[in-house]
Design an enzyme around this catalytic site. Structure first.
Site, PDB file in Angstrom:
ATOM      1  N   ASP A 495      16.790  14.773  15.010  1.00  0.00           N
ATOM      2  CA  ASP A 495      15.643  15.262  14.243  1.00  0.00           C
ATOM      3  C   ASP A 495      14.567  14.174  14.290  1.00  0.00           C
ATOM      4  O   ASP A 495      14.887  12.983  14.389  1.00  0.00           O
ATOM      5  CB  ASP A 495      16.076  15.537  12.801  1.00  0.00           C
ATOM      6  N   ASP A 689      18.490  14.331   8.626  1.00  0.00           N
ATOM      7  CA  ASP A 689      18.477  13.758   7.278  1.00  0.00           C
ATOM      8  C   ASP A 689      18.005  14.731   6.207  1.00  0.00           C
ATOM      9  O   ASP A 689      18.061  14.426   5.024  1.00  0.00           O
ATOM     10  CB  ASP A 689      17.575  12.516   7.236  1.00  0.00           C
TER      11      ASP A 689
END
Length: 794
Positions: A495, A689
């Site tokens: 990500d 996250d």
């Protein structure tokens, strides 16, 4: 229906009456099942014939219908296991119980983790089942209690070993007389003297082997205790037979094997003692984590400061923490300022400034200010306790590679007993016809050399040390299966925001004078936008004082308009400048360059005159490029997944040398992107996250959460990287590779040892006492090899 049983399941996932009806219909289609499903109570009450169906079959039907069963998990400490056959026996017994969805018994950690339906079975049932199988169990102790119990166990085993060794030493000397004809006192060779020494070793010190063998045989299984009891008893009973012949016949020279049984028992005790010592070292990671905790806390009670044990701190307590002290529990600063060393948790070497309303974490170090804090998480709810729990669960779990050892050990002991019996028959009928002694010696050697201790220790010991070493480096594997699968990864998807980048916008470029910056930051101070916060932080770092703002107006999609210190300010994009008739062509190319680099650029006009430009971006983490290069060196393809536009995504990817970019991906599309890669036969790890990363983390072969992220992402992941340092990614993969290599080495030597040792013993080339020593040392060598992982360089 014939005699039926009734059980209740807590069903999850139902949203309406149609859900309940669907489950009920599918259950009632099963043979001899009468089910009633209530959507309000979320329960399925099922009457069933145990001859035709089982709770597991009912559970599977509910899950196939598209719903799930809520289960609880319990951990038990198991006492009395000696080899892999023991843990295998208990695991099979627990998994056969009604209401148990999965039971995992670990020989090395001596614990059982059981997932079960609380409406069907209880913790007391599990303890009773384990006791019925010939072992003992109790509710899981705390890590400190377990550590203390382990020290007591080592002390008991050492005492028993010393007594056994003292009694065995004279008998060992008789062996030297036979081998080397050494001159020794005559009484040492006296059969009564040898009998007096061997008997307490056999039936007092060695009684544990008889108890273990009896309990296992009673339940239709066999373990190491059976082999030891058979081997030593054969030598002892034959010696008694020779003693009787010596008493009956004058001038008869008895052939005694008291020393064989005594030396075997002592050597096995010695091996078990060394094994326990070595196994205790595998838990050092947990011990070191426990040592990080503060022992006491300074709490305010009745307007007085008092020191109390950490265990007595309650949620909501007000605590005082002075410079140089550890922060006792997780909490929020109410008063004071300080800097906190959080390196134990994040790996970040620089202290972090903390002030009122900031969160602090238990076991971190308060550096230079006295603070008053409110305890928000205590006991098992603190961040450190959560980490300890993850490490404990990982160390207690099984890797799939262990199934091979479990299957082998389940059949191993009965086969060995058969081989020993066959060896005895062949020797007494074909090799040395009618000669009882050599046949007995060969059979005893087979029984002793084949104990499957090393096989049972091969996998769990390496898992314990590997996960412990990883935890010391800030890598938390949630189970043995994850540490095994990680080394197979060939593609890692990262990500962008908060993973590759810091997740917090920063000013990267500014063109203008100090007055322009002061006016700009004063105006932005009125905005709640993250970009505005970045500009204010930049000005503050330049130690600039801000002006009061007379007027402020946000212009959505264009920027802001403000009046500061009597001057009219415009801050925003090209459209804002055009609409306000501000000439801006001189900075257009600079603005385009910033945008091509993935930055957000804003033009600044003061009193209708262009005065500067500022660029803000979510900057790449310092370690990102190096970490990605190391992943490439490991032969892993690296991709980036982001919701940002293509231009920004490509800019970030270029900075860190990422292979593939998936830009403008909606949160709900992240998991499907992972699926597409898996359909190309790739083994995919996802690193994220945020909450929107959770589905992709679950979908990936390995989900890796950045520890600075949300609890949802961390909960969904298989591995957690503490502190957000991407350098831990290649370290996690290296940990997996080295641990699996170590397990394979252990299995090779454990299996090879038995495969080579049994024929050597059967051919009469191995004295029983040498077989005993070799068996003991094989277990110690496996554990010692696993301990090498503590020195691995990640």
């Amino acid at each position: 229906m014939s005699e039926t049983k009734k059980t209740t399941f807590n069903v999850t996932g139902m949203t309406c009456a149609a859900c309940a009806n669907r489950i009920e219909k599918n259950l009632n289609r099963m043979e001899d099942v009468d089910a009633n499903v209530n959507v309000t109570t979320e329960k399925a009450t099922v009457h069933y014939n145990p001859d035709n169906t089982t709770p597991e079959a009912i559970t599977n039907t509910i899950r196939k219908t598209g719903y799930d069963i809520a289960t609880e998990k319990i951990e038990l400490d198991v006492q009395g296991m000696t080899c892999a056959a023991c843990s295998n026996r208990i695991e099979k017994g627990l998994n056969r119980m009604d209401g148990v969805t999965n039971a995992n018994v670990n020989l090395t950690t001596e614990n059982a983790v059981i997932s079960y339906n609380p409406n069907t079975v209880s913790e007391s049932d599990f303890i009773a089942k384990i006791q019925h199988l010939g072992y003992d169990a109790s509710l899981k102790q705390s890590a400190k209690e377990k550590q203390s119990a382990k020290h007591q166990e080592i002390k008991r085993k050492r005492t028993k070993l010393i007594i056994s060794a003292i009694l065995t030493l004279p008998l060992l000397l008789t062996m030297l007389v036979h081998l080397f004809h050494l001159p020794l006192p005559h009484f040492i060779m006296n059969p009564w003297f040898q009998f007096a020494l061997a008997t307490p070793i056999q039936f007092i010190i060695g009684w544990q082997f008889y108890v273990g063998a009896y309990k296992n045989l009673r339940n239709g299984s066999a373990n190491m205790d059976v082999l030891v009891a058979l081997g030593t008893s054969a030598a002892y009973v034959f010696s008694i037979y020779e003693l009787i012949k010596w008493l009956v016949r004058s001038n008869y020279e008895p052939h005694l094997y008291f020393e064989t049984s005594a030396v075997l028992i002592t050597l096995i005790l010695f091996g078990k003692y060394l094994e326990t010592l070595a196994k205790s070292q595998t838990t050092n990671a947990l011990s070191e984590l426990l040592q990080l905790q503060a022992k006491e806390a300074r709490v305010i009670r009745n307007d007085k400061q008092i020191m109390i044990p950490l265990e007595e701190v309650n949620e909501g307590d007000m605590l005082i923490v002075k410079p140089g002290e550890k922060i006792p529990v997780d909490g929020t600063i109410i008063k004071g300022r300080t800097s906190v060393d959080e390196s134990m948790l994040t790996g970040e070497s620089l202290p972090i400034d903390k002030a009122q309303n900031d969160s602090v974490i238990g076991a971190t170090m308060n550096n230079n200010g006295t603070i008053t804090m409110k305890a928000t998480k205590v006991g098992k709810d603190t961040a450190l306790s959560s980490i300890i729990n993850v490490v404990e669960e990982a160390q207690g779990s099984k890797a799939p590679i262990q199934r091979l050892a479990d299957i082998i050990s389940g059949y191993f002991v009965p086969i060995v007993v058969g081989i020993a019996l066959l060896t005895f028959i062949i020797w007494i009928t074909l090799v040395q016809t009618g000669q009882f002694e050599p046949a007995l010696v060969a059979a005893i050697a087979v029984l002793v050399i084949a104990c499957p201790c090393a096989l049972g220790l091969a996998t769990p010991t390496s898992i314990m040390v590997g996960t412990g070493k990883a935890a010391e480096n800030g890598i938390l594997f949630k189970g043995g299966a994850h540490i095994e699968r990680t080394h197979e990864i060939d593609t890692i998807v990262l990500d962008k925001t908060g993973t590759i980048t810091k997740g917090v916008p920063e000013v990267t470029d500014f063109k203008g004078d100090t007055t322009t910056l002061k006016l700009l930051a004063s105006a932005e101070h009125q905005s709640e936008h993250p970009l505005a916060e970045a500009i204010v932080n930049y000005a503050t770092s330049q130690q600039l004082d801000l002006y009061d703002v007379d007027e402020f107006n946000a212009l959505p999609g264009r920027g802001i308009q403000a009046k500061v210190d009597g001057k009219q300010l415009l801050i925003g994009n090209r459209q804002l400048m055009q609409d306000s008739n501000v000439a801006h062509t001189e900075l257009t190319s600079q603005m385009t360059q910033f945008e091509d680099e993935g930055k957000t650029a804003m033009l600044i006009a003061i009193d209708q005159q262009l005065s500067g430009i500022i660029a803000v971006a979510d900057t790449v983490k310092d370690s990102a490029a190096q970490a990605i290069q190391q992943l490439h060196d490991l032969g892993i393809q690296v991709a980036m997944l982001t919701g940002d536009n293509e231009r920004t995504a490509q800019s970030i990817a270029k900075q860190v040398n990422i292979d593939t970019v998936y830009a403008q991906v909606l949160p709900e599309e992240k998991a499907s992107t992972i699926s597409k890669l898996q359909q190309e036969n790739k083994k995919v790890a996802m690193v994220g996250d945020g909450i929107n990363d959770a589905p992709a983390l679950v979908k990936a072969d390995i989900g890796i959460a950045i520890g600075t992220g949300t609890e949802v992402a961390i909960e969904a992941a298989d591995i957690t990287i503490l502190g957000g340092d991407l350098m831990l990614l290649p370290k996690a993969i290296n940990t997996s590779k080295l641990t699996i290599r170590n397990i394979r080495q252990n299995l090779f030597w454990a299996l090879g040892y038995n495969v080579a040792g049994i024929p050597i013993a059967a051919f009469g080339l191995l004295a029983p006492w040498i077989a005993g020593a070799a068996m003991a040392l094989s277990s110690v060598s496996v554990v010692t090899n696993a301990l090498r992982l503590k020195r691995m360089k990640l």
